[in-house]
Write an enzyme that holds these catalytic residues in place. Structure first.
Site, mmCIF file in Angstrom:
data_model
loop_
_atom_site.group_PDB
_atom_site.id
_atom_site.type_symbol
_atom_site.label_atom_id
_atom_site.label_comp_id
_atom_site.label_asym_id
_atom_site.label_seq_id
_atom_site.Cartn_x
_atom_site.Cartn_y
_atom_site.Cartn_z
ATOM 1 C CE LYS A 13 -2.322 -1.173 4.047
ATOM 2 N NZ LYS A 13 -1.411 -2.539 4.115
ATOM 3 N NE ARG A 88 -4.538 -1.344 10.381
ATOM 4 C CZ ARG A 88 -3.686 -0.992 9.965
ATOM 5 N NH1 ARG A 88 -3.990 0.415 9.471
ATOM 6 N NH2 ARG A 88 -2.006 -1.565 9.470
ATOM 7 N NE ARG A 127 7.027 -2.138 6.614
ATOM 8 C CZ ARG A 127 6.303 -1.781 6.531
ATOM 9 N NH1 ARG A 127 4.985 -2.017 5.548
ATOM 10 N NH2 ARG A 127 5.099 -2.394 7.352
ATOM 11 N NE ARG A 160 6.405 -0.061 10.310
ATOM 12 C CZ ARG A 160 4.791 -0.410 9.706
ATOM 13 N NH1 ARG A 160 4.418 0.239 9.093
ATOM 14 N NH2 ARG A 160 3.800 -0.695 9.921
ATOM 15 N NE ARG A 171 2.202 -5.115 11.719
ATOM 16 C CZ ARG A 171 2.946 -4.442 11.192
ATOM 17 N NH1 ARG A 171 4.399 -4.719 10.844
ATOM 18 N NH2 ARG A 171 3.095 -3.601 9.932
#
Ligand code: ADP
Ligand code: ADP
Ligand code: ZN
Length: 215
Positions: A13, A88, A127, A160, A171
């Site tokens: 996204k 969400r 990431r 992160r 998650r």
């Protein structure tokens, strides 16, 4: 125009958002980025949100909807906006429907980016994010030109805390239980477009552009 990017964590996204915002002149609203910024600055919001984010859980609806309500009233949203990571929950989506008429907008399209679960884990654990401008990279799929340095602004890249394997799994569960119901919700309103996110970044971009150009 109001567009929503929907999809599990790691679907791409944030990666797609930059181009979309540029191509269609939209204001970019990422609740994740706003919350991370609040944590970094140590604001009241940040202090409340941090405990949930570190565990990979959702920040309570009442905190998040206030952020979005304020943000949508800012002048740069007049031309249109791209929501990334909001709504969400069904409660957040219902809230959005309630406040949008006041801003003269409606949800034009919900772009659902679908990616296989093993790939999501790979993407999230690899990431790296710019500490200055928030641009996303990946150690193998989208490496920066210079190791650990942002191509866009020269800022330092970091991993992160919630991209650790354990929190990533949490998650993904949270997405299935609390966010995936939005697929039916928006399908029922005839605004859902499915995008095959298993493709290369460029190809995903082309699919999205093809969809939005037809709106
Ligand atoms: P991702 O890259 O997983 O899509 P985000 O950057 O969008 O992650 O969000 C990071 C974290 O911020 C989430 O795990 C959650 O704790 C919080 N968050 C972001 N957006 C929302 C939202 N709309 N509702 C509740 N919590 C949110
Ligand atoms: P989201 O915002 O949905 O959580 P990101 O845009 O941050 O996801 O992408 C997650 C990770 O996967 C990033 O490291 C990014 O560089 C990488 N990525 C994004 N899109 C693709 C793609 N189509 N193919 C391979 N890797 C991708
Ligand atoms: Zn940067």
């Amino acid at each position: 125009m109001l567009l929503i990017l929907l999809g599990p964590p790691g679907a791409g996204k944030g990666t797609q958002a930059g181009q979309l915002v540029e191509d269609y002149g939209l204001a970019y609203i990422s609740t994740g980025a706003i919350l991370r910024n609040a944590v970094k600055e140590g604001t009241g919001l940040g202090q409340k949100a941090r405990q949930y984010m570190d565990l990979g859980q959702l920040v309570p609806d009442e905190l998040v909807v206030e952020i979005v309500k304020d943000r949508l009233q800012q002048p740069d949203c007049e031309k249109g906006a791209l929501l990334d990571g909001f709504p969400r929950t069904v409660e957040q989506a219902t809230f959005l429907e309630k406040v949008l008429p006041d801003t003269g907008k409606k949800v034009d399209c919900v772009l659902l980016i679908e990616v296989a679960e093993e790939e999501l884990i790979e993407r999230l654990t690899g990431r790296r994010v710019c500490s200055e401008c928030g641009t996303n990279f990946h150690v193998t799929h989208k490496p920066p030109k210079v190791r650990n340095v942002c191509d866009e602004c020269g800022g330092a890249l970091y991993q992160r805390a919630d991209d650790s394997l354990e929190t990533v799994k949490e998650r993904l569960e949270v997405y299935k239980n609390q966010t995936a119901p939005l697929i039916d919700f928006y399908e029922g309103r005839n605004v859902l477009a499915r995008i095959d996110g298993n493709q290369e970044i460029e190809s995903v971009r082309d699919q999205i552009k093809g969809t939005v150009d037809k709106l």
